[in-house]
Design a protein around this motif. Structure first.
Motif, short mmCIF file in Angstrom:
data_model
loop_
_atom_site.label_atom_id
_atom_site.label_comp_id
_atom_site.label_asym_id
_atom_site.label_seq_id
_atom_site.Cartn_x
_atom_site.Cartn_y
_atom_site.Cartn_z
N ASP A 108 49.56 30.45 41.51
CA ASP A 108 48.59 30.77 42.56
C ASP A 108 48.84 32.15 43.16
O ASP A 108 47.91 32.90 43.46
N VAL A 109 50.11 32.49 43.34
CA VAL A 109 50.45 33.82 43.85
C VAL A 109 50.00 34.88 42.86
O VAL A 109 49.44 35.92 43.23
N ALA A 110 50.22 34.63 41.57
CA ALA A 110 49.82 35.58 40.54
C ALA A 110 48.32 35.81 40.55
O ALA A 110 47.85 36.94 40.38
N THR A 111 47.55 34.74 40.77
CA THR A 111 46.10 34.88 40.84
C THR A 111 45.71 35.77 42.01
O THR A 111 44.86 36.67 41.88
N ALA A 112 46.33 35.54 43.18
CA ALA A 112 46.02 36.36 44.35
C ALA A 112 46.34 37.83 44.10
O ALA A 112 45.55 38.72 44.45
N MET A 113 47.48 38.10 43.49
CA MET A 113 47.87 39.48 43.22
C MET A 113 46.99 40.14 42.17
O MET A 113 46.64 41.32 42.27
N HIS A 114 46.60 39.36 41.14
CA HIS A 114 45.76 39.90 40.07
C HIS A 114 44.40 40.31 40.62
O HIS A 114 43.93 41.44 40.40
N VAL A 115 43.75 39.39 41.34
CA VAL A 115 42.40 39.66 41.83
C VAL A 115 42.40 40.69 42.96
O VAL A 115 41.56 41.60 42.98
N SER A 116 43.33 40.55 43.89
CA SER A 116 43.26 41.31 45.13
C SER A 116 43.98 42.65 45.09
O SER A 116 43.69 43.53 45.90
N THR A 117 44.92 42.81 44.15
CA THR A 117 45.74 44.02 44.12
C THR A 117 45.60 44.77 42.79
O THR A 117 45.11 45.90 42.75
N TYR A 118 46.00 44.13 41.71
CA TYR A 118 46.01 44.81 40.41
C TYR A 118 44.61 45.26 40.00
O TYR A 118 44.44 46.33 39.40
N SER A 119 43.60 44.47 40.32
CA SER A 119 42.24 44.81 39.89
C SER A 119 41.78 46.14 40.48
O SER A 119 40.92 46.81 39.91
N PHE A 120 42.33 46.54 41.62
CA PHE A 120 41.94 47.83 42.22
C PHE A 120 42.36 48.97 41.29
O PHE A 120 41.58 49.89 41.03
N ALA A 121 43.57 48.89 40.78
CA ALA A 121 44.04 49.90 39.84
C ALA A 121 43.25 49.84 38.54
O ALA A 121 42.91 50.87 37.94
N ALA A 122 42.94 48.61 38.09
CA ALA A 122 42.20 48.44 36.84
C ALA A 122 40.81 49.05 36.94
O ALA A 122 40.33 49.73 36.01
N VAL A 123 40.14 48.83 38.06
CA VAL A 123 38.81 49.41 38.27
C VAL A 123 38.91 50.94 38.29
O VAL A 123 38.08 51.64 37.70
N GLY A 124 39.93 51.46 38.97
CA GLY A 124 40.10 52.90 39.01
C GLY A 124 40.35 53.50 37.63
O GLY A 124 39.81 54.56 37.29
N ARG A 125 41.15 52.79 36.85
CA ARG A 125 41.45 53.28 35.50
C ARG A 125 40.20 53.29 34.62
O ARG A 125 39.93 54.28 33.93
#
Length: 276
Positions: A108-125
């Motif tokens: 569940d923590v991984a899901t929160a980090m993936h959607v809320s944090t990592y995806s920002f970098a992914a969108v920027g990339r």
């Protein structure tokens, strides 16, 4: 027309009360062209709101690379470049909120980090090359002040702290192409996301007691205007920032009540203030 001719991609339009909706509506009023994205069960809602706004809607789950790549291809076909992006995406499973900080499983923590944090970098990339074609452009993300512990926010608070760091690193990575990357730390608003937090009343009470400018948790217009300002050409040297649009709560100490109106301050105090 602050955004005349700007081509913008807006995620997170899931209701007329959402920050993303306010930003999109204001941007259209200021002359922008907009494409919205949605996914899953919320896609149909985004499509209806897109019809209201007169915007094309594309399916994009930010955790699915193939969907992000498909939207990049469609934007390239439609416009050939991109001037701005709003990342208005965040999610944490219920187990990671409302007292679940010590008990939430890693999944569940991984899901929160993936959607809320990592995806920002992914969108920027992924959208970075299209932004570069427009001379750089502006990526804006949505934050909630991560400098403090907020009861019930738990792993979402950690994810937002990560988002703030991620934003700075993304600003550094995309800066050479002229792309600006900033976050808006908004005060609490009664959005779909807020409904997932059982302790939301705690946030409301804090803002009612401490916001020097006051705060209306039913109106996202002030936040939408700040997003439009960051999309515009009026802040060309601002990047890596967390801009607070919260009525001033971030600047007030935790134990300080809101100041009394001047009319309620005794006259001698006003005289002393004037002398100083």
């Amino acid at each position: 027309m602050l955004l005349q001719g700007k081509r913008l991609l807006v995620t997170g339009v899931v209701s007329t009360k959402s920050i993303a909706y306010a930003a999109a509506r204001l941007a259209l009023d200021e002359g922008a062209e907009i494409v919205l994205t949605g996914f899953g069960r919320g896609l149909r809602i985004t499509e209806r709101l897109g019809e209201m706004l007169g915007c094309e809607v594309l399916e994009m789950d930010v955790t699915q690379p193939e969907q992000v790549e498909a939207v990049v291809a469609r934007i390239d076909e439609k416009w050939g470049a991109l001037d701005g992006v709003l990342h208005a995406v965040a999610f944490a499973p219920a187990a990671a909120l409302d007292g679940g900080f010590l008990t939430a499983p890693w999944e569940d923590v991984a899901t929160a980090m993936h959607v809320s944090t990592y995806s920002f970098a992914a969108v920027g990339r992924e959208f970075g090359p299209l932004l570069a074609k427009a001379g750089g452009g502006s990526i804006v993300g949505l934050d909630f002040d991560a400098a403090f512990v907020w009861p019930g926010y738990d792993w979402m608070g950690v994810a937002k702290a990560g988002l703030e760091s991620c934003s700075r690193y993304l600003a550094h990575a995309l800066g050479p192409a002229g792309t600006r990357v900033n976050l808006i730390a908004a005060g609490p608003l009664r959005t779909v996301a807020a409904s997932a937090i059982k302790s939301f009343e705690v946030f409301e009470n804090v803002w009612q007691e401490r916001a020097p400018l006051g705060w209306d948790d039913t109106d996202a217009t002030a936040v939408g205007r700040a997003i439009c300002a960051l999309w515009s050409d009026w802040l060309p040297a601002v990047t890596g920032e967390v801009i607070h649009v919260d009525g001033g709560v971030h600047a007030v100490g935790g134990a300080l009540p809101k100041a009394a109106p001047a009319a309620e301050i005794p006259a001698p105090a006003l005289e002393i203030a004037a002398v100083r």
